[in-house]
Write an enzyme that holds these catalytic residues in place. Structure first.
Site, short mmCIF file in Angstrom:
data_model
loop_
_atom_site.label_atom_id
_atom_site.label_comp_id
_atom_site.label_asym_id
_atom_site.label_seq_id
_atom_site.Cartn_x
_atom_site.Cartn_y
_atom_site.Cartn_z
N GLU A 156 0.80 -1.24 0.00
CA GLU A 156 0.00 0.00 0.00
C GLU A 156 0.83 1.29 0.00
O GLU A 156 0.64 2.16 0.84
CB GLU A 156 -0.97 -0.02 1.19
CG GLU A 156 -1.88 -1.24 1.20
CD GLU A 156 -2.75 -1.36 2.45
OE1 GLU A 156 -2.68 -0.49 3.33
OE2 GLU A 156 -3.49 -2.36 2.55
N GLU A 261 -6.19 -10.77 -1.30
CA GLU A 261 -7.03 -10.59 -0.10
C GLU A 261 -8.50 -10.53 -0.49
O GLU A 261 -9.27 -9.70 -0.01
CB GLU A 261 -6.61 -9.30 0.64
CG GLU A 261 -5.14 -9.27 1.00
CD GLU A 261 -4.73 -8.02 1.77
OE1 GLU A 261 -5.60 -7.31 2.30
OE2 GLU A 261 -3.51 -7.76 1.85
O1 G3I Z 1 -3.49 -8.94 18.47
C1 G3I Z 1 -4.15 -7.89 19.16
C2 G3I Z 1 -4.51 -8.34 20.51
O2 G3I Z 1 -3.32 -8.57 21.25
C3 G3I Z 1 -5.36 -7.26 21.17
O3 G3I Z 1 -5.78 -7.69 22.41
C4 G3I Z 1 -6.60 -6.94 20.32
C5 G3I Z 1 -7.46 -5.83 20.91
O4 G3I Z 1 -7.99 -5.02 19.91
O5 G3I Z 1 -6.15 -6.52 19.08
C6 G3I Z 1 -5.40 -7.50 18.39
O6 G3I Z 1 -4.95 -6.99 17.21
C7 G3I Z 1 -5.89 -6.84 16.17
C8 G3I Z 1 -5.45 -7.72 15.02
O7 G3I Z 1 -6.26 -7.46 13.89
C9 G3I Z 1 -5.53 -9.20 15.36
O8 G3I Z 1 -6.83 -9.56 15.62
C10 G3I Z 1 -5.88 -5.38 15.76
O9 G3I Z 1 -6.48 -4.59 16.80
C11 G3I Z 1 -6.67 -5.18 14.47
O10 G3I Z 1 -6.50 -3.85 14.01
C12 G3I Z 1 -6.12 -6.12 13.43
O11 G3I Z 1 -6.86 -5.93 12.25
C13 G3I Z 1 -6.25 -6.44 11.07
C14 G3I Z 1 -5.91 -5.27 10.13
O12 G3I Z 1 -5.42 -5.75 8.91
C15 G3I Z 1 -4.81 -4.39 10.71
O13 G3I Z 1 -3.60 -5.11 10.81
C16 G3I Z 1 -7.24 -7.37 10.39
O14 G3I Z 1 -7.40 -8.53 11.21
C17 G3I Z 1 -6.70 -7.79 9.03
O15 G3I Z 1 -7.70 -8.51 8.33
C18 G3I Z 1 -6.35 -6.54 8.20
O16 G3I Z 1 -5.75 -6.96 7.00
C19 G3I Z 1 -5.37 -5.93 6.07
C20 G3I Z 1 -4.17 -6.43 5.32
O17 G3I Z 1 -3.13 -6.74 6.21
C21 G3I Z 1 -3.69 -5.38 4.30
N1 G3I Z 1 -4.76 -5.02 3.40
C22 G3I Z 1 -5.99 -4.57 4.06
C23 G3I Z 1 -6.48 -5.63 5.03
C24 G3I Z 1 -7.74 -5.19 5.65
O18 G3I Z 1 -7.50 -4.03 6.41
#
Ligand code: G3I
Length: 370
Positions: A156, A261
């Site tokens: 990105e 994705e």
């Molecule tokens: O792991 C922590 C955990 O320790 C904590 O207690 C909890 C509380 O909120 O959060 C957990 O982390 C979350 C993580 O997902 C794992 O579940 C984050 O808050 C959350 O923001 C994260 O979201 C991910 C997001 O990317 C940001 O990294 C989504 O699952 C994931 O599907 C999404 O994937 C992205 C691709 O990497 C790039 N392209 C876009 C796509 C969608 O945004």
């Protein structure tokens, strides 16, 4: 323990019924065309839900970590790495003979602030950031050398209008941060494939910018094997024509294409894109299918899935992998994006871990294409 036993029994019942029906899987019927993959979370890799783990190993020929290899989770502090989940992911793929790819090395999001700051919280110099990138990429790619097929090296880096995203990487290093990332990744594992990955690749200006980047990187002697098109889609956008146009452009640029994705949200969207920092407040109007999806809407979603899948098959000479971004409607990130707490239905398996009927249609289509 109790939970494990219950889900284990449920998995056995599920399996018996699936095996009895002798259903083919998308992973099987797309063999020789492209890999058919799924993004998995760390709970699935350690088998907390036996049914989910079973679906992942049965139905898909490739896996990618939904979160565990991102910069922040894997490298939370300058001198600390957390390999636990990523190690398990790679071992899981090997055990189940699934291709593992790595997501992602350099991204403006999900990266510790330490990467860009000095002890006083000020931006580091270009030299320091370059060296930190080098250490990060060498450590991560080096650890899984020969075990991970390819890496989303940069994720990105462009805005939808084709300009560079004004990320910290860009602010400190300019556009050269992309070149450095590809150079460091190649140095760490010369045999791994290297990818540039982005969302809204169907937007002409963004696609053109990516094509120009591919040419530029190759001109500088960098290895780049494929462009990853995330393909986070909605019910009406991107159109089939826009998607095909982007595939044609990438094919003409001489790179492979990965659909990295894929998901199609069934819900109304306040905007298009996948920039994770975007959030809107909840309203019932934006969450219309809490109880069930009306048949007419479901049919429309099915058709859209099939049309897109047909397009990926049509371009299977250049499309090397199609990966669904999640397993079931329960676990999809779209239940919380861009509005928290909605009920979306974008996956191939429903909330009861049952295959959706569209999978049979997709399998037929892939078999007809043989
Ligand atoms: O792991 C922590 C955990 O320790 C904590 O207690 C909890 C509380 O909120 O959060 C957990 O982390 C979350 C993580 O997902 C794992 O579940 C984050 O808050 C959350 O923001 C994260 O979201 C991910 C997001 O990317 C940001 O990294 C989504 O699952 C994931 O599907 C999404 O994937 C992205 C691709 O990497 C790039 N392209 C876009 C796509 C969608 O945004």
């Amino acid at each position: 323990m109790k939970i494990k036993i219950i889900s284990g029994v449920a998995a056995m019942v599920f399996l018996t019924s699936v095996q009895a029906m002798g259903q083919k899987t998308l992973g099987e019927v797309t063999k020789g065309k492209f890999l058919f993959g799924v993004a998995v979370n760390s709970r699935q890799v350690i088998g907390i839900s036996a049914i989910e783990t079973e679906l992942i190993t049965r139905e898909f020929s490739a896996i990618v970590g939904e979160n565990c290899m991102k910069p922040q989770p894997i490298h939370p502090e300058e001198n600390r790495f957390n390999w636990v989940d990523a190690d398990k992911l790679v071992a899981f793929g090997e055990k189940n003979k699934q291709v593992v790819t790595g997501h992602c090395l350099i991204w403006h999001s999900q990266v510790g602030r330490w990467m860009f700051e000095d002890a006083n919280g000020k931006d580091v110099s270009p030299e320091v950031l370059k060296e930190r990138m080098h250490q990060h990429i060498s450590a991560v790619v080096g650890r899984y050398k020969g075990r991970v097929k390819g890496w989303d090296v940069v994720n990105e880096a462009f805005e939808d209008n084709g300009t560079y995203r004004n990320s910290k990487y860009y602010q400190i290093l300019g556009k050269n941060f992309i070149k450095y990332a590809f150079q460091f990744a190649r140095e760490a594992d010369p045999d791994a494939e290297l990818y540039y990955n982005d969302y809204n690749v169907e937007t002409p200006a963004k696609c053109d910018a990516i094509v120009a980047l591919v040419k530029e990187l190759r001109g500088e002697g960098c290895r780049i094997d494929a462009v990853g098109s995330q393909a986070h889609m909605h019910m009406n956008t991107p159109t089939l024509d826009a998607t095909e146009a982007s595939l044609k452009k990438l094919k003409a640029a001489g790179v492979k294409v990965l659909i990295t994705e894929w998901d199609i949200s069934i819900l109304p969207s306040p905007f298009e894109g996948a920039e994770i920092s975007t959030n809107f407040s909840y309203s019932a109007k934006m969450d219309p299918y809490r109880d069930a999806v009306p048949d007419s809407v479901q049919q429309k979603w099915n058709k859209r899935m099939l049309d897109m899948f047909g397009l990926f098959l049509k371009y299977s000479d250049v499309v090397d992998r199609v990966t669904i971004w999640g397993l079931t409607d329960n676990t999809t990130w779209l239940n919380n994006f861009p509005i928290r707490g909605r009920k979306d239905y974008p996956m191939l398996f429903d909330r009861n871990n049952q295959r959706k009927s569209v999978m049979d249609e997709m399998i037929k289509l892939a078999e007809k294409d043989k």
